[in-house]
Scaffold this active site. Structure first.
Site, PDB file in Angstrom:
ATOM      1  N   PRO A   1       0.762  -1.247   0.000  1.00  0.00           N
ATOM      2  CA  PRO A   1       0.000   0.000   0.000  1.00  0.00           C
ATOM      3  C   PRO A   1       0.796   1.302   0.000  1.00  0.00           C
ATOM      4  CG  PRO A   1       0.004  -0.948   2.183  1.00  0.00           C
ATOM      5  CD  PRO A   1       0.703  -1.930   1.284  1.00  0.00           C
ATOM      6  N   CYS A   2       1.460   1.579  -1.100  1.00  0.00           N
ATOM      7  CA  CYS A   2       2.198   2.834  -1.207  1.00  0.00           C
ATOM      8  C   CYS A   2       1.262   4.045  -1.266  1.00  0.00           C
ATOM      9  CB  CYS A   2       3.137   2.808  -2.403  1.00  0.00           C
ATOM     10  SG  CYS A   2       2.357   2.390  -3.963  1.00  0.00           S
ATOM     11  N   HIS A   3      -0.009   3.804  -1.591  1.00  0.00           N
ATOM     12  CA  HIS A   3      -0.976   4.906  -1.639  1.00  0.00           C
ATOM     13  C   HIS A   3      -1.238   5.501  -0.254  1.00  0.00           C
ATOM     14  CE1 HIS A   3      -3.327   1.193  -1.047  1.00  0.00           C
ATOM     15  NE2 HIS A   3      -4.145   1.945  -0.335  1.00  0.00           N
TER      16      HIS A   3
END
Length: 173
Positions: free
Chosen positions: A138-140
């Site tokens: 989850p880089c978001h």
């Protein structure tokens, strides 16, 4: 053998790329998950085999995530140069996986979490930008210190959509 399929999503058509794996649920370990127009995203290569059934378990998890019923993925990643990354990237990516669903963190906090100097914030951002497993890693969930969305390989609108889906609208810190 490299396998691939596409999957419709609220963000557009996802490209899933994987490798056969005796240990992965469903027999496929994920190499890449790309969104349309993503900077550095995968593109189908000659010799890849389209096999939607090989991704049934991964697709089921992604659909559940988009439906709001899954908050943590259980997907095996293939052991390739792209998914392995550099030692620094691995530390950053591991820190990403520790950011809980529905929350955000900052690039500075990721740097701190991996024991990097505050000046490493740009390097952290670069490592995050090279994440080949969007959504599932989850880089978001990483935003700027001022609460702005900052960069996202698939564009800020998709980052906003993912954070909205998780109920984690960014706020100034």
């Amino acid at each position: 053998m490299t396998l691939y399929t596409t999957l419709d999503s609220p963000l557009g058509e996802l490209l899933l790329v994987g490798e056969e794996s005796a240990t992965a649920p469903g027999g496929t370990a994920l190499v890449s998950l790309s969104l349309p127009g993503q900077k550095g995203g995968a593109v189908v290569q000659d010799g890849w085999v389209r096999d939607p059934a090989a991704f049934d378990g991964i697709a089921r998890q992604l659909r559940a995530y988009f439906d709001g019923t899954l908050t943590r993925f259980d997907i095996e990643y293939a052991d390739t140069a792209a998914t392995r990354g550099t030692a620094f990237q691995r530390r950053v990516w591991q820190a990403l996986e520790a950011v809980p669903y529905g929350t955000t963190t900052t690039y500075g906090r990721v740097a701190e979490a991996i024991g990097a100097a505050p000046a490493a914030v740009r390097a952290v951002g670069t490592a995050i930008g090279r994440n080949p497993l969007l959504i599932v890693r989850p880089c978001h969930r990483v935003i700027a210190a001022n609460g702005s969305l900052s960069g996202y390989a698939a564009g800020p609108e998709r980052k906003r959509q993912l954070l909205g889906l998780e109920g984690a609208a960014p706020r100034p810190l």
